[in-house]
Design a protein around this motif. Structure first.
Motif, PDB file in Angstrom:
ATOM      1  N   TYR A   9       0.857  -1.183   0.000  1.00 55.43           N
ATOM      2  CA  TYR A   9       0.000   0.000   0.000  1.00 55.43           C
ATOM      3  C   TYR A   9       0.894   1.235   0.000  1.00 55.43           C
ATOM      4  O   TYR A   9       1.448   1.602   1.030  1.00 55.43           O
ATOM      5  N   TYR A  11       2.319   5.139  -0.173  1.00 55.32           N
ATOM      6  CA  TYR A  11       1.940   6.406   0.446  1.00 55.32           C
ATOM      7  C   TYR A  11       1.155   7.241  -0.566  1.00 55.32           C
ATOM      8  O   TYR A  11       1.535   7.349  -1.728  1.00 55.32           O
ATOM      9  N   ILE A  12       0.071   7.851  -0.113  1.00 57.09           N
ATOM     10  CA  ILE A  12      -0.745   8.704  -0.976  1.00 57.09           C
ATOM     11  C   ILE A  12      -0.652  10.121  -0.438  1.00 57.09           C
ATOM     12  O   ILE A  12      -1.099  10.410   0.675  1.00 57.09           O
ATOM     13  N   SER A  13      -0.046  10.982  -1.202  1.00 54.70           N
ATOM     14  CA  SER A  13       0.132  12.372  -0.794  1.00 54.70           C
ATOM     15  C   SER A  13      -1.165  13.146  -0.958  1.00 54.70           C
ATOM     16  O   SER A  13      -1.889  12.959  -1.937  1.00 54.70           O
ATOM     17  N   ASP A  16      -1.012  15.086  -4.367  1.00 52.06           N
ATOM     18  CA  ASP A  16      -0.828  14.373  -5.626  1.00 52.06           C
ATOM     19  C   ASP A  16      -1.949  14.755  -6.588  1.00 52.06           C
ATOM     20  O   ASP A  16      -3.130  14.614  -6.261  1.00 52.06           O
ATOM     21  N   PRO A  20      -5.179   8.353  -6.915  1.00 53.04           N
ATOM     22  CA  PRO A  20      -4.232   7.396  -6.317  1.00 53.04           C
ATOM     23  C   PRO A  20      -4.549   5.950  -6.667  1.00 53.04           C
ATOM     24  O   PRO A  20      -5.691   5.574  -6.890  1.00 53.04           O
ATOM     25  N   ARG A  22      -4.360   2.772  -4.713  1.00 50.45           N
ATOM     26  CA  ARG A  22      -4.251   2.465  -3.282  1.00 50.45           C
ATOM     27  C   ARG A  22      -3.551   1.140  -3.004  1.00 50.45           C
ATOM     28  O   ARG A  22      -2.893   1.000  -1.988  1.00 50.45           O
TER      29      ARG A  22
END
Length: 74
Positions: A9, A11-13, A16, A20, A22
Motif C-alpha cells: 500500500y 503512500y498517498i500524498s 498528488d 491514487p 491504493r
C-alpha cells in the motif's frame, strides 16, 4: 508453498494531482524459495514442459496480466 504475489500500500500524498492507486501488486520468482535444486523433483511431461516453459512444477510461475489483478485495486 509461498504465495508468489505480494501486495503493498503506497503512500498517498494529499497534494498528488493524479488519482491514487491504493493497492499495488508485484510477483516474485519461485527461484527465491528454492536454495539448491533438491533431488527427485517431480517433472512435467516433455510437451507440457515446452508449453509452460519449465520442466519442474516447483519453478512454474504463471503469467497474470493486469486484467487478472483488478479485484485487488481500490
Amino acid at each position: 508453498m509461498y504465495s508468489q504475489i505480494r501486495v503493498y500500500y503506497p503512500y498517498i500524498s494529499p497534494f498528488d494531482p493524479c488519482p491514487p492507486i491504493r493497492v499495488k501488486t508485484y510477483q516474485v520468482n519461485p527461484q527465491l524459495f528454492i536454495g539448491f535444486q533438491p533431488e527427485n523433483l517431480p517433472q512435467f511431461s516433455p510437451m507440457e514442459a515446452l508449453r509452460l516453459g519449465t520442466l519442474w512444477p516447483a519453478l512454474y510461475s504463471p503469467y497474470s496480466g493486469r486484467g487478472d489483478q483488478e479485484g485487488l485495486e481500490g
